[in-house]
Write a protein that holds these residues in place. Structure first.
Motif, PDB file in Angstrom:
ATOM      1  N   UNK A 158      44.947  60.402  51.668  1.00  0.00           N
ATOM      2  CA  UNK A 158      44.489  61.312  50.848  1.00  0.00           C
ATOM      3  C   UNK A 158      43.440  60.720  49.915  1.00  0.00           C
ATOM      4  N   UNK A 159      43.934  59.628  49.280  1.00  0.00           N
ATOM      5  CA  UNK A 159      43.195  58.586  48.328  1.00  0.00           C
ATOM      6  C   UNK A 159      41.440  58.856  48.976  1.00  0.00           C
ATOM      7  N   UNK A 160      41.489  58.266  50.192  1.00  0.00           N
ATOM      8  CA  UNK A 160      40.229  58.363  50.871  1.00  0.00           C
ATOM      9  C   UNK A 160      39.302  59.358  50.868  1.00  0.00           C
ATOM     10  N   UNK A 161      40.220  60.576  51.005  1.00  0.00           N
ATOM     11  CA  UNK A 161      39.329  61.750  50.932  1.00  0.00           C
ATOM     12  C   UNK A 161      38.933  62.545  49.676  1.00  0.00           C
ATOM     13  N   UNK A 162      39.684  61.821  48.627  1.00  0.00           N
ATOM     14  CA  UNK A 162      39.614  62.462  47.419  1.00  0.00           C
ATOM     15  C   UNK A 162      37.960  62.299  46.780  1.00  0.00           C
ATOM     16  N   UNK A 163      37.489  61.104  47.024  1.00  0.00           N
ATOM     17  CA  UNK A 163      36.035  60.728  46.415  1.00  0.00           C
ATOM     18  C   UNK A 163      35.037  62.005  47.105  1.00  0.00           C
ATOM     19  N   UNK A 164      34.932  62.086  48.430  1.00  0.00           N
ATOM     20  CA  UNK A 164      33.958  62.956  49.194  1.00  0.00           C
ATOM     21  C   UNK A 164      34.295  64.645  48.731  1.00  0.00           C
ATOM     22  N   UNK A 165      35.586  64.891  48.519  1.00  0.00           N
ATOM     23  CA  UNK A 165      35.700  66.128  48.280  1.00  0.00           C
ATOM     24  C   UNK A 165      35.496  66.415  46.712  1.00  0.00           C
ATOM     25  N   UNK A 166      35.876  65.606  45.770  1.00  0.00           N
ATOM     26  CA  UNK A 166      35.333  65.782  44.314  1.00  0.00           C
ATOM     27  C   UNK A 166      33.952  65.736  44.221  1.00  0.00           C
ATOM     28  N   UNK A 167      33.340  64.848  44.984  1.00  0.00           N
ATOM     29  CA  UNK A 167      31.957  64.468  44.803  1.00  0.00           C
ATOM     30  C   UNK A 167      30.981  65.660  45.191  1.00  0.00           C
ATOM     31  N   UNK A 168      31.340  66.441  46.207  1.00  0.00           N
ATOM     32  CA  UNK A 168      30.594  67.835  46.645  1.00  0.00           C
ATOM     33  C   UNK A 168      30.504  68.664  45.579  1.00  0.00           C
ATOM     34  N   UNK A 169      31.855  68.973  45.039  1.00  0.00           N
ATOM     35  CA  UNK A 169      31.787  69.860  43.961  1.00  0.00           C
ATOM     36  C   UNK A 169      31.148  69.680  42.724  1.00  0.00           C
ATOM     37  N   UNK A 170      31.295  68.364  42.398  1.00  0.00           N
ATOM     38  CA  UNK A 170      30.416  67.892  41.164  1.00  0.00           C
ATOM     39  C   UNK A 170      28.767  67.792  41.263  1.00  0.00           C
ATOM     40  N   UNK A 171      28.374  67.654  42.245  1.00  0.00           N
ATOM     41  CA  UNK A 171      26.937  67.742  42.579  1.00  0.00           C
ATOM     42  C   UNK A 171      26.289  69.234  42.359  1.00  0.00           C
ATOM     43  N   UNK A 172      27.102  69.935  42.851  1.00  0.00           N
ATOM     44  CA  UNK A 172      26.685  71.302  42.689  1.00  0.00           C
ATOM     45  C   UNK A 172      26.485  72.014  41.418  1.00  0.00           C
ATOM     46  N   UNK A 173      26.952  71.265  40.446  1.00  0.00           N
ATOM     47  CA  UNK A 173      26.960  71.892  39.254  1.00  0.00           C
ATOM     48  C   UNK A 173      25.667  70.895  38.388  1.00  0.00           C
ATOM     49  N   UNK A 174      25.290  69.866  39.091  1.00  0.00           N
ATOM     50  CA  UNK A 174      24.341  69.054  38.317  1.00  0.00           C
ATOM     51  C   UNK A 174      22.839  69.217  38.658  1.00  0.00           C
ATOM     52  N   UNK A 175      22.818  70.379  39.390  1.00  0.00           N
ATOM     53  CA  UNK A 175      21.235  70.732  40.244  1.00  0.00           C
ATOM     54  C   UNK A 175      20.281  70.802  38.842  1.00  0.00           C
ATOM     55  N   UNK A 176      20.615  71.407  37.999  1.00  0.00           N
ATOM     56  CA  UNK A 176      19.464  71.706  36.988  1.00  0.00           C
ATOM     57  C   UNK A 176      19.173  70.454  36.188  1.00  0.00           C
ATOM     58  N   UNK A 177      20.266  69.680  35.919  1.00  0.00           N
ATOM     59  CA  UNK A 177      20.169  68.341  35.395  1.00  0.00           C
ATOM     60  C   UNK A 177      19.207  67.525  36.058  1.00  0.00           C
ATOM     61  N   UNK A 178      19.419  67.656  37.598  1.00  0.00           N
ATOM     62  CA  UNK A 178      18.765  66.748  38.433  1.00  0.00           C
ATOM     63  C   UNK A 178      17.181  67.161  38.386  1.00  0.00           C
ATOM     64  N   UNK A 179      16.876  68.482  38.383  1.00  0.00           N
ATOM     65  CA  UNK A 179      15.526  69.032  38.227  1.00  0.00           C
ATOM     66  C   UNK A 179      14.847  68.289  37.236  1.00  0.00           C
ATOM     67  N   UNK A 180      15.567  68.594  36.010  1.00  0.00           N
ATOM     68  CA  UNK A 180      14.869  67.947  34.845  1.00  0.00           C
ATOM     69  C   UNK A 180      14.680  66.608  34.781  1.00  0.00           C
ATOM     70  N   UNK A 181      15.812  65.838  34.963  1.00  0.00           N
ATOM     71  CA  UNK A 181      15.898  64.266  35.053  1.00  0.00           C
ATOM     72  C   UNK A 181      14.662  63.598  35.943  1.00  0.00           C
TER      73      UNK A 181
END
Length: 492
Positions: free
Chosen positions: A20-43
């Motif tokens: 479970x711990x091994x899967x935590x990072x991939x699953x958290x990562x995918x949802x976090x990147x979704x909301x960073x799109x506009x920040x990535x565009x700017x930076x």
């Protein structure tokens, strides 16, 4: 006797939590990147279309990696393969955090996606081999924890990181989690001897399956971004994917059991019920997880972080139902657990057809809590029942099959809801503009300005309500494949 059947040794529980711990990072990562799109565009001085490839590339890399997992488990120790997946994901995270430009970041995300595509099917395969099929419901409920926590806490954590730190920390945060996972795997995880070292890699089958999955998912993603399933790229890539799938079926008929995903798996009713159910669940779960945060942001004018916090009652409902769902699946079978859960999900989704910007949040919180209880009981039993009646040698292939169908269903569910909601809004706006052009509405300029703004807001609200109605209907449709699932009622 049933008590002995449901007893899970401590060593098995420890292994499950390491997985479970091994899967935590991939699953958290995918949802976090979704909301960073506009920040990535700017930076990174890029465009939304290019930055979107940090998500699209990740999803496609998962599709490519999944078919390889079965062959790797045949040839190598399962512990070593899982460890390599974790190390590769940590390396991909490090490269992502250090990315100097958007092209480098997209490349690093491909590494992350490929690692994630190995981790998830290997995780379920090793779990079935560790625990056995009698307690798969409880084990899947454990493994399902990151699948619940990812969508629940990912947006909140991502929102905090974007607001107070920088987008780099979305990836830096994976490094300590990865290091802890790697240490625990080496220290505590048992060895899983290679299934069949003599097995030859079905390179043709893997390439056909990976290419077919990738083409279909890419086509569906294009439908999601254009809100139109009939755009040229969607039609071309989905058609190409289906042609490759037919070629794979022909290849599988020729070499039979030596193929990476044997067609014999589809002679198991429980596997078919699980596969079809997981595909439809893509709309009920992923479609809703796309629509709910947007509803809070666009209709109720919440920030990204507040929208994430508003979804906590749903997550709590999922967490509460999770252990009970696992035990019930093991004792009475997946069939009636899924049936009951989809009815609760329907009851917790349908009210959104009437909810708008004036509805009290406390009413919404109660409805979300009910929805969470139901949604938490759909996914886990469907996953667990994919392995019912399987021989140990078939389990890696069953993991591949269910994971591929789940990935396509998730992409399809998100695209379907996006397309239907957008099409509904566009149709109503076009109709409203026609009515304005033909002078069906009259009033002073001030009144017409207010009327116009109010009516457009109303169309937006109705579009979301329409989307929730579709999700409610999709929940009930899962009842059809659920008829094929295991029923242990009355059996000793």
């Amino acid at each position: 006797m049933s008590k002995n059947n449901s007893y899970i040794p401590k060593s098995v529980t420890v292994t499950a939590w390491i997985l479970v711990l091994g899967a935590m990072a991939p699953l958290l990562d995918s949802t976090m990147v979704n909301i960073a799109i506009h920040t990535l565009v700017k930076d990174l001085n890029s465009s939304v279309e290019i930055v979107q490839w940090t998500i699209t590339g990740y999803v496609l890399a998962i599709g490519v990696a999944v078919p390889f997992s079965s062959w790797l488990l045949n040839k190598f120790d399962g512990k070593l393969v899982f460890l390599m997946g974790e190390i590769l994901f940590a390396v991909g995270s490090l490269l992502s955090a250090l990315s100097p430009n958007i092209n480098f970041l997209i490349g690093a995300r491909l590494v992350q996606g490929f690692a994630g595509g190995l981790i998830m099917p290997i995780l379920t395969t090793l779990l079935v081999q560790t625990a056995g099929q009698k307690v798969m419901g409880q084990m899947m409920a454990t493994v399902g924890l990151p699948m619940i926590l990812g969508p629940l806490f990912g947006p909140i954590l991502g929102g905090v990181i974007i607001k107070y730190l920088s987008w780099h920390w979305i990836f830096w945060i994976n490094i300590p989690v990865g290091i802890i996972s790697i240490i625990l795997i080496i220290w505590k995880m048992p060895h899983y001897p290679a299934q069949n070292k003599a097995a030859k890699m079905d390179l043709v089958g893997i390439v056909l399956l990976a290419a077919s999955t990738t083409a279909i998912i890419y086509g569906i993603v294009k439908a999601s971004s254009t809100a139109n399933f009939l755009n040229q790229k969607t039609l071309v890539f989905v058609s190409l994917g289906l042609i490759l799938l037919i070629l794979y079926i022909i290849w599988a008929l020729i070499i039979k059991e030596r193929v990476v995903l044997p067609l014999k798996l589809f002679t198991h009713n429980s596997f078919n019920g699980s596969a079809i159910g997981l595909f439809i669940a893509g709309t009920v779960l992923n479609g809703a997880m796309l629509l709910l945060p947007l509803f809070f942001q666009d209709i109720r004018n919440m920030s990204v972080m507040m929208a994430g916090l508003a979804l906590i009652p749903q997550g709590l409902g999922m967490l509460i139902s999770r252990p009970l769902t696992g035990k019930l699946t093991d004792s009475i079978g997946a069939k009636y657990v899924v049936m009951g859960s989809l009815l609760i999900t329907f009851v917790g989704t349908l009210p959104f057809y009437w909810i708008d910007d004036t509805t009290s949040y406390w009413i919404i919180a109660v409805i979300l809590f009910i929805r969470g209880i139901g949604a938490g009981g759909i996914f886990m039993p469907l996953m667990a029942d994919a392995y019912t009646g399987m021989e140990n040698s078939q389990i890696p292939a069953a993991s591949i099959g269910s994971r591929i169908i789940q990935n396509i269903g998730s992409a399809f569910g998100s695209a379907l809801i996006t397309t239907l909601v957008t099409a509904y809004a566009s149709s109503n706006i076009t109709s409203f503009k026609h009515s304005l052009a033909t002078n069906k509405f009259h009033g002073s300029p001030e009144y017409m300005k207010m009327f116009l703004q109010h009516h457009l807001e109303l169309i937006k609200v109705h579009s979301f309500q329409y989307g929730f109605m579709v999700i409610s209907i999709a929940a009930l449709l899962i009842a059809l494949p659920a008829m094929l699932l295991t029923n242990r009622m009355g059996k000793k």
